[in-house]
Design an enzyme around this catalytic site. Structure first.
Site, PDB file in Angstrom:
ATOM      1  N   ASP A 163      45.755  41.094  31.407  1.00  0.00           N
ATOM      2  CA  ASP A 163      45.450  40.466  32.700  1.00  0.00           C
ATOM      3  C   ASP A 163      43.942  40.432  32.940  1.00  0.00           C
ATOM      4  O   ASP A 163      43.457  40.799  34.003  1.00  0.00           O
ATOM      5  CB  ASP A 163      46.153  41.216  33.837  1.00  0.00           C
ATOM      6  CG  ASP A 163      46.282  40.362  35.102  1.00  0.00           C
ATOM      7  OD1 ASP A 163      46.138  39.125  34.987  1.00  0.00           O
ATOM      8  OD2 ASP A 163      46.511  40.929  36.194  1.00  0.00           O
ATOM      9  N   LYS A 187      44.472  52.812  45.446  1.00  0.00           N
ATOM     10  CA  LYS A 187      45.426  51.717  45.285  1.00  0.00           C
ATOM     11  C   LYS A 187      46.826  52.273  45.543  1.00  0.00           C
ATOM     12  O   LYS A 187      47.272  53.191  44.861  1.00  0.00           O
ATOM     13  CB  LYS A 187      45.343  51.148  43.874  1.00  0.00           C
ATOM     14  CG  LYS A 187      46.310  49.992  43.625  1.00  0.00           C
ATOM     15  CD  LYS A 187      46.411  49.644  42.139  1.00  0.00           C
ATOM     16  CE  LYS A 187      45.140  49.022  41.633  1.00  0.00           C
ATOM     17  NZ  LYS A 187      45.307  48.509  40.232  1.00  0.00           N
ATOM     18  N   GLY A 225      40.804  45.474  49.015  1.00  0.00           N
ATOM     19  CA  GLY A 225      41.355  44.610  47.982  1.00  0.00           C
ATOM     20  C   GLY A 225      42.860  44.532  48.062  1.00  0.00           C
ATOM     21  O   GLY A 225      43.520  45.384  48.657  1.00  0.00           O
TER      22      GLY A 225
END
Length: 832
Positions: A680, A584, A564
């Site tokens: 978000d 991440k 991702g």
């Protein structure tokens, strides 16, 4: 005195004979509240305004009967239904008749075609041969409910309309063939009569008997002035006006033939033939005959009795044929030709669908009436499924009648107290009464609804305390209860309670605060030292949460597989032991820096919910910063909503994903103190595990309100174009409603895949509950309302999506779990 008494008795007898309390006679299109008595029949008619809440009234300049001079048309809504509740309902056999006459009332001179339903079942399609010819539909039907619904359905071939509705109870021993199904009247022929239709009062059941006179000199009419007794047919109670006339051939050897063609090739018929000898026969005269149907002997050696009725009915539905011919021939022993007085033909009509259980139907109709619900609630609440009332979810079981299990009356303008009729909805699981003007106490009977799992009372003006049993159920977790804090107790009680508690609390609050601060500090130190471990959703125990950069490289096999990308940086696949994780890493060029990294790490450390991604660990080592969280095997939602996706999510899966995401947001908004706004929400930030359970991710932009009382905070705009709340963009005022807007966009994408013209994703091949989809669309549109205060709360959204899910699962479970003589040729199309 005797004369006076006789007059009184006569008056009573006439009144009793004309008692119409158990019949329903509706003249459609006359002024609301008006009534009249038809001079030719003595039948009293009422306006249809009390039986339906839609339609437009019209007049016809030329009509043969008063009931045909007005009509009600329905240019709006696909389905419009009259709801009747006869004096004797369930289990009673009724004759139900609907009449129609176009009369070019709309000056379009276009004959409409539309469907007529009896309750949830298709009755017939109404077609017209001319604008001046009236048509009728008549059926003998045993009610399986106390409610009767006559519905007109627009098939896009003209505006439906209706002229009159008439309902007549029949004796329970009449037309017992209805045990095989309902009997749709094809024709009734009154042989030998003059050109007038016989009906009430001559026929106490108001059956319509059409005249049928001989048209050639080979056949003659017979009439008698003597009474004709019931004989073997007392239950049918055939009137003298029918049995006092007959037709017979002049020629001894001439047969009597009756022919008809079925309108539909699948029609099966029941036949009733009525005979009585109405001539005075001499001693040497006899009349005997046989009856044949399509060449096969149907009944033999019939000797009609002198002025006594004999009825020969079908013992079972006749075999299907493209044409039917009844032939009556004299036997060798007969000195006279055959005779016939009357004939009835009925098409067997199966009406298999079940109506809503009467208790539930009565309750919801009373709720509609009391609150004046402004929705198109007509016909049966639950049946047929495709016309389920908006705001309802029903359960369907082949062995049981449909039951109401969910009722959403949120924002419906309700006022007054909670109606006791709700207590009759004993199977209800979800009840939403939020955002109305309901007053008075919250009633105890809500606690007695044992199936109730969700109850939303927010946004009303209740007084008094919430019943203890409701609160107890909520505390146990068996009931999801939502109410305003002010509803938890009455004002006087609360004031007294505050006075008793507030003073000692103020006196000790400082010392308690000091003690609690110290205890919390000690607890955090112990937790960090002695319990420096955490379980992921896979059950993995992480001995520590802080990892070095070299450990991160090892976990990700030197950042080998990218799964991702985002504004933060790239996300890599990794392993800690045998357990998969996602890592991440903050990139040097990231537009999101330390502030966002810290915000996400902090939030994942402090909040825990099954619909939020779980933190496994983190790395802070110089310029290297990363977050390790649980691996979601099926990626993000966005990847499953494109035409290129290998898996097409079905409607249940989409609803479950929406529910999961909504619950995650609901926790942030209502389960966190102070509330947290995600900022978000989008399809890319909804991740799916191996079981397609959805979890919210990417919390770098989250903001917590400084205090629980704060309604908004001012902040620079952040988020994703398309999902971003326009109000937030313009005002810089961040509220929970900002997330609602974004979630509404997500919900619309889930439903439509972005193609609003198709509305619902065509890849689902229409395999979904339409009412569930409609409800989801309504929720999505409410979320994206221009004005934030018109948007629902996440609590409301979760409840609404749960209703949609219940409806879809119920649907899926049900899915698994002309004449050979010149005498008589019966035209069934004209007869109707």
């Amino acid at each position: 005195m005797l004369v006076l008494l006789a007059l009184v008795l006569t008056s009573v007898m006439v009144h009793a004979q004309n008692d119409q309390s158990d019949i329903i006679s509706i003249d459609c299109g006359i002024t609301k509240g008006s009534t009249y008595t038809d001079y030719s029949t003595g039948i009293s008619y009422v306006s249809d305004a009390e039986f339906i809440d839609s339609g437009e009234i019209h007049n016809i300049s030329v009509a043969s009967d008063k009931q045909l001079s007005t009509l009600t048309s329905f240019p709006n809504n696909t389905r419009n239904c009259y709801t009747l509740r006869p004096k004797n309902g369930k289990g009673t056999r009724f004759l139900i008749r609907a009449s129609f006459m176009y009369g070019n009332y709309d000056f379009k001179n276009r004959l409409p075609v539309f469907d007529v339903y009896l309750g949830p079942d298709y009755w017939d399609t109404m077609r017209f041969n001319s604008s001046s010819q009236p048509r009728t539909m008549e059926i003998i039907h045993v009610l399986l409910s106390d409610f009767m619904h006559v519905c007109l359905v627009n098939t896009n071939r003209g505006t439906p309309f209706i002229s009159s509705i008439e309902v007549r109870p029949l004796a329970n021993d009449m037309y017992n063939e209805t045990d095989a199904g309902s009997l749709y009247a094809a024709t009734r022929e009154n042989f030998g009569s003059k050109s007038t239709t016989v009906r009430y009062e001559a026929d106490k059941y108001d059956r319509l008997w059409g005249p049928s006179e001989p048209t050639t000199p080979d056949y003659i009419s017979l009439n008698t002035s003597y009474n004709v007794s019931a004989g073997s047919s007392p239950n049918l109670q055939l009137p003298f006006d029918i049995m006092g006339s007959a037709v017979t051939p002049k020629n001894l050897n001439l047969s009597f033939d009756i022919e008809w063609d079925p309108i539909n090739t699948s029609d099966t018929f029941f036949i009733y033939m009525h005979f009585a000898e109405i001539e005075q026969l001499k001693r040497n005269q006899t009349r005997e005959f046989n009856i044949y149907l399509n060449g096969k002997l149907w009944y033999e050696h019939l000797n009609p009795l002198n002025h006594t009725t004999t009825t020969i009915p079908s013992s079972e539905p006749e075999a299907i044929a493209s044409r039917y011919t009844l032939t009556i021939n004299k036997t060798r022993n007969s000195t006279l030709p055959p005779i016939i007085n009357a004939l009835e033909l009925y098409v067997l009509k199966k009406l298999p669908q079940k109506q809503t259980e009467d208790q539930d139907a009565s309750a919801i109709w009373s709720i509609k009436s009391v609150y004046g619900v402004k929705r198109h609630w007509q016909g049966d609440p639950c049946a047929p499924r495709e016309t389920l009332w908006i705001g309802l979810v029903c359960s369907y079981n082949d062995a049981d009648l449909p039951r109401i299990i969910s009722l959403n009356l949120s924002t419906s303008g309700l006022s007054g107290e909670i109606h006791p009729g709700l207590a009759s909805l004993t199977m209800i699981e979800t009840l939403d009464l939020s955002n109305n003007n309901l007053t008075g106490p919250v009633p105890d009977f809500l606690s007695k609804l044992n199936s109730l799992k969700v109850l939303n009372l927010k946004g009303n003006n209740f007084s008094g305390r919430i019943p203890k049993e409701l609160l107890a159920k909520s505390k146990k977790g068996s009931l999801q209860l939502s109410f305003d804090d002010k509803d938890s107790c009455d004002t006087k009680h609360c004031v007294n309670k505050v006075k008793k508690i507030l003073v000692p609390v103020i006196a000790t609050v400082a010392s308690i605060f000091v003690i609690m601060t110290a205890l919390t500090t000690i607890w955090m130190i112990k937790k960090q030292k002695a319990h420096e471990k955490r379980k992921t959703s896979k059950g993995l125990e992480i001995k520590k949460q802080k990892y070095t950069y070299s450990e991160i490289k090892s976990i990700t096999d030197n950042f080998k597989v990218v799964i991702g990308k985002g504004g933060f940086g790239e996300v890599y696949h990794g392993h800690i032991g045998d357990v998969q994780v996602a890592v991440k890493m903050l990139s040097a060029s990231s537009q999101q820096g330390d502030k966002e990294f810290q915000a996400e790490a902090y939030l994942l450390l402090s909040v825990h919910h099954r619909n939020l991604t779980s933190l496994v660990g983190y790395c802070i080592e110089g310029k290297h910063k990363g977050i390790i969280y649980e691996y979601m095997a099926n990626g993000n939602l966005q990847t499953h909503l494109f035409d290129t996706s290998s898996k097409v999510l079905n409607w249940e899966e989409r609803l479950q994903i929406a529910c999961d995401a909504a619950k995650g947001l609901e926790y942030l908004h209502h389960g966190c103190k102070p509330p947290i706004v995600h900022r978000d929400v989008k399809c890319n930030n909804i991740l799916l595990n191996e079981k397609f359970q959805a979890k919210l991710a990417d919390f770098g932009l989250c903001r917590a309100f400084p205090t629980e009382a704060a309604t908004h905070i001012s902040t620079e705009v952040a988020g994703t174009p398309g999902y971003l709340d326009p109000e937030y963009y313009l005002s810089y005022r961040l509220t929970e409603k900002s997330d609602l807007y974004s979630f509404g966009v997500v919900l619309l994408v889930i439903i439509t895949d972005g193609d609003v013209k198709s509305v619902v994703d065509p890849r689902m091949l229409e395999d979904f509950d339409e009412d569930s989809a409609l409800k989801a669309v309504e929720l999505a549109m409410a979320c994206v309302a221009d004005t934030p205060n018109r948007r629902p709360t996440m609590n409301d959204v979760v409840m609404g999506l749960n209703e949609c899910l219940v409806a879809e699962r119920a649907r899926r479970e049900t899915k698994v779990v002309d004449s050979s003589t010149e005498i008589v040729s019966v035209d069934l199309e004209d007869a109707r």
